[in-house]
Design a protein around this motif. Structure first.
Motif, PDB file in Angstrom:
ATOM      1  N   PRO A 129       0.815  -1.229   0.000  1.00  0.00           N
ATOM      2  CA  PRO A 129       0.000   0.000   0.000  1.00  0.00           C
ATOM      3  C   PRO A 129       0.839   1.265   0.000  1.00  0.00           C
ATOM      4  CG  PRO A 129      -0.033  -1.065   2.165  1.00  0.00           C
ATOM      5  CD  PRO A 129       0.636  -2.024   1.218  1.00  0.00           C
ATOM      6  N   GLU A 130       2.109   1.171   0.485  1.00  0.00           N
ATOM      7  CA  GLU A 130       2.956   2.362   0.557  1.00  0.00           C
ATOM      8  C   GLU A 130       3.724   2.644  -0.729  1.00  0.00           C
ATOM      9  OE1 GLU A 130       5.460  -0.910   2.689  1.00  0.00           O
ATOM     10  OE2 GLU A 130       3.385  -0.550   2.043  1.00  0.00           O
ATOM     11  N   ALA A 131       3.635   1.747  -1.718  1.00  0.00           N
ATOM     12  CA  ALA A 131       4.390   1.922  -2.964  1.00  0.00           C
ATOM     13  C   ALA A 131       3.888   3.143  -3.730  1.00  0.00           C
ATOM     14  CB  ALA A 131       4.288   0.675  -3.832  1.00  0.00           C
ATOM     15  N   LYS A 132       4.813   4.049  -4.054  1.00  0.00           N
ATOM     16  CA  LYS A 132       4.445   5.314  -4.701  1.00  0.00           C
ATOM     17  C   LYS A 132       5.369   5.608  -5.878  1.00  0.00           C
ATOM     18  CE  LYS A 132       1.364   6.839  -1.550  1.00  0.00           C
ATOM     19  NZ  LYS A 132       1.349   5.632  -0.690  1.00  0.00           N
ATOM     20  N   TRP A 133       4.800   6.341  -6.846  1.00  0.00           N
ATOM     21  CA  TRP A 133       5.598   6.899  -7.917  1.00  0.00           C
ATOM     22  C   TRP A 133       6.295   8.165  -7.420  1.00  0.00           C
ATOM     23  CZ3 TRP A 133       6.237   3.518 -11.511  1.00  0.00           C
ATOM     24  CH2 TRP A 133       5.220   2.608 -11.809  1.00  0.00           C
ATOM     25  N   ALA A 134       7.224   8.670  -8.201  1.00  0.00           N
ATOM     26  CA  ALA A 134       7.983   9.851  -7.792  1.00  0.00           C
ATOM     27  C   ALA A 134       7.095  11.080  -7.611  1.00  0.00           C
ATOM     28  CB  ALA A 134       9.086  10.144  -8.812  1.00  0.00           C
ATOM     29  N   ASP A 135       5.921  11.092  -8.249  1.00  0.00           N
ATOM     30  CA  ASP A 135       5.009  12.235  -8.088  1.00  0.00           C
ATOM     31  C   ASP A 135       4.044  12.038  -6.927  1.00  0.00           C
ATOM     32  OD1 ASP A 135       3.278  10.331  -9.065  1.00  0.00           O
ATOM     33  OD2 ASP A 135       2.638  11.477 -10.822  1.00  0.00           O
TER      34      ASP A 135
END
Length: 609
Positions: A129-135
């Motif tokens: 759930p914490e996986a994010k793109w650079a934006d």
């Protein structure tokens, strides 16, 4: 790109389960696992704190200055066209990441868990759930589906590699499921964790000039990813600068502790390997992997090496679980190479011993297996299960498979060389060629035996010139053509060559990639790794036996049989390899002691002092 890495497969599930839930389609209990492995259960439990071979206290500082030879013109990792830029893997994450301390073990990165049914007809990944793109936007199942569909649509290499994966679809809020067109292919659940995951919303948006981006085309717009680094700046074809992201979503994950330690990683491209080496000597480049045995033996005698400012190491680590075939590859799509006796004759004209002595200072070993350096290499005569497999193909394979262990011709002194050249002439004669005057010509057409060896670097010419001279002694008109890297890549992808160098790295769990290397289906697929154009029914059957082997014992027997049949057909002219990774680096760099058992962890485990 994904296939440039050492790839792993999967035979045995890791033991630790993360959770259980019913599988709607089969009624089976769905077992969520944190890892997947090849031969033995994963060593690390689900709650591991870090990888055992990292330095958890490594400082995050400094710039790592690297180099590459040639040029680049593409930042899109999901298309076959163009020259991909070095270091792109720094910018994106994958679903899984492999351990360098275990053979064929992968742990979750973007995926916190994976699950598949007993028949391995599909695999489901659950995203963190914490996986994010650079934006700052979350990594979603839609991103995974978009990336996979784009990979299959725009990369022949990836389409072939994943040809048994029929679909990727969102099956839950954070779940994505891959479905396969065959059951019990034991490595498919693992290899779908390898490809680059890219942001759908970014690729379907507009660039700075307001134009629509296109995932099917090359680009020199710095791409956005979810990985630890961002592509900060570049000069097209010349330099690239990556900067460590302070806001990287995964920096505190146990799988990443002690990794990604350089604040900046930069690449400078050189058109000439000697100029590249001089840049390293001058301190403009920090690290060098030396692929020239002669340079390794004779050129590292300058002051910075003598006084310890530059360190040198020759490491076996990566080769403990990697087989290698490096060879001259005749293009079997050309008429002059279709007869195996011609290809065998070309091997008799190759004097490895003289080259090793005079150009490499004895630093090389002759390759005699497609799985050279590992227990997967065929030895002696076939026995047991391997013999049973080969007996089932008796009418499709060369009889010598049963009576003669494969050996390369041995040269190195005038008498042996003369004997080898006589043997080469005799083999040409059996294949319908004869020596007339000083030319080898076809007895039916009168056409001379003539071909071109295509290279992408002038530094390779000194290795090839002795072979060209040897071939001329038996009337074979071989020539060298060296082209720039862009032209070379395009010509190899379209099989527009007579002969090239080829290198294949093999893991301890050969599987689906073998079809891409040697299978009939890939023989005429542009961009495939079947460089020679092998299309042989026995080879195809053996690849299936390797891929679907029910036990490790059956798999090893099938790999031995495949190795033996490939060698007996003389599809390539085996060359050489050192069997170790030779590195030199300025002492401001440091790495863990000891390094992982099966790798050198560069650059992710290293740091600047």
């Amino acid at each position: 790109m994904i296939l440039a890495r050492i790839r792993t497969g999967c035979l045995v599930l890791a033991c630790a389960a993360i959770g259980l839930s019913p599988t709607a389609s089969s009624g089976q209990e769905q077992i969520w696992r944190h890892a997947i492995s090849v031969l033995e259960p994963a060593k690390l439990p689900a709650d591991f704190k870090r990888l055992p071979y990292v330095n958890p206290d490594a400082p995050k500082q400094g710039e790592l200055k690297l180099s590459d030879e040639g040029t680049y013109d593409n930042f899109n990792p999901l298309v076959d066209r163009g020259n991909p830029a070095s270091g792109l893997t720094l910018t994106y994450d994958t679903l899984l990441v492999s351990s360098e301390d275990e053979i064929g073990v992968s742990y979750g990165l973007l995926a916190e868990a994976l699950s598949y049914p007993e028949d391995r007809s599909s695999v489901t990944f659950r995203l963190r759930p914490e996986a994010k793109w650079a934006d700052g936007q979350p990594v979603t199942p839609e991103d995974v589906v978009f990336s996979f569909d784009s990979a299959k649509a725009n990369s022949t290499t990836l389409a072939n590699y994943y040809r048994h994966v029929t679909s990727a679809e969102k099956t839950g809020e954070r779940e994505v499921t891959f479905r396969f067109d065959e059951k019990n292919n034991k490595e498919l659940p693992q290899i779908v964790g390898d490809f680059p995951i890219l942001p759908k919303h970014w690729w379907q948006g507009k660039d700075a000039s307001g134009k629509d981006r296109d995932i099917s085309k090359t680009t020199l717009e710095p791409i956005m990813g979810s990985g630890p680094y961002k592509l900060a700046s570049f000069q097209a074809g010349s330099t690239i600068r990556y900067e460590l992201r302070d806001d990287y979503w995964g920096k505190d994950l146990p799988i990443n502790i002690g990794q990604h330690n350089f604040k900046v990683i930069s690449y400078t491209y050189f058109a000439d390997s000697d100029v590249e080496f001089e840049a390293f000597r001058a301190g403009n480049i920090d690290y060098r992997q030396e692929n020239s045995s002669s340079r390794w033996a004779t050129r590292y005698d300058f002051d910075a090496v003598k006084d310890g400012r530059i360190k040198r190491e020759a490491l076996r680590n990566a080769f403990r679980a990697t087989g290698v075939m490096q060879a001259y590859v005749p293009n079997l799509r050309r008429d002059q190479f279709k007869d195996a006796r011609v290809r065998e004759a070309l091997n008799y004209a190759y004097d490895f011993e003289d080259l090793n002595k005079n150009l490499a200072y004895g630093g090389l070993n002759r390759v005699d297996s497609f799985f050279w350096g590992t227990d997967l290499a065929a030895k002696g005569l076939p026995q047991g299960k391997e013999l049973e497999i080969l007996n089932g193909l008796k009418d499709k394979i060369p009889p010598r498979v049963f009576t003669e262990p494969y050996t390369n011709p041995v040269g190195g002194d005038p008498q042996k060389v003369r004997d080898n050249l006589r043997k080469a002439i005799a083999l040409f004669k059996e294949a319908g060629w004869e020596l007339k005057g000083n030319r080898m010509v076809n007895t039916k057409t009168g056409q001379p035996m003539r071909f071109e060896i295509l290279l992408n670097s002038p530094s390779a010419e000194r290795t090839v010139l002795p072979y060209v001279a040897s071939l001329k002694k038996i009337g074979v008109d071989a020539s060298i053509r060296t082209v720039d890297s862009s032209q070379y890549v395009n010509r190899v992808r379209s099989f527009d060559f007579d002969m090239i160098f080829g290198v294949w790295a093999q893991t301890m769990n050969p599987g689906n990639e073998q079809s891409n290397y040697w299978g009939s289906q890939s023989a005429n697929q542009p961009g495939s790794r079947n460089l020679a154009g092998i299309s042989d029914p026995a080879v195809d059957e053996l690849i299936k036996k390797v891929t679907f082997a029910p036990t490790r014992e059956d798999q090893i027997a099938a790999v031995h049989a495949l190795d033996r049949v490939l060698l007996a057909n003389h599809f390539v002219i085996p060359m050489f390899y050192s069997g170790e990774t030779r590195i030199a680096y300025w002492a401001k760099l440091s790495h863990p002691e000891p390094l992982p058992e099966y790798g050198i962890g560069f650059p992710s485990l290293w740091w600047a002092k």
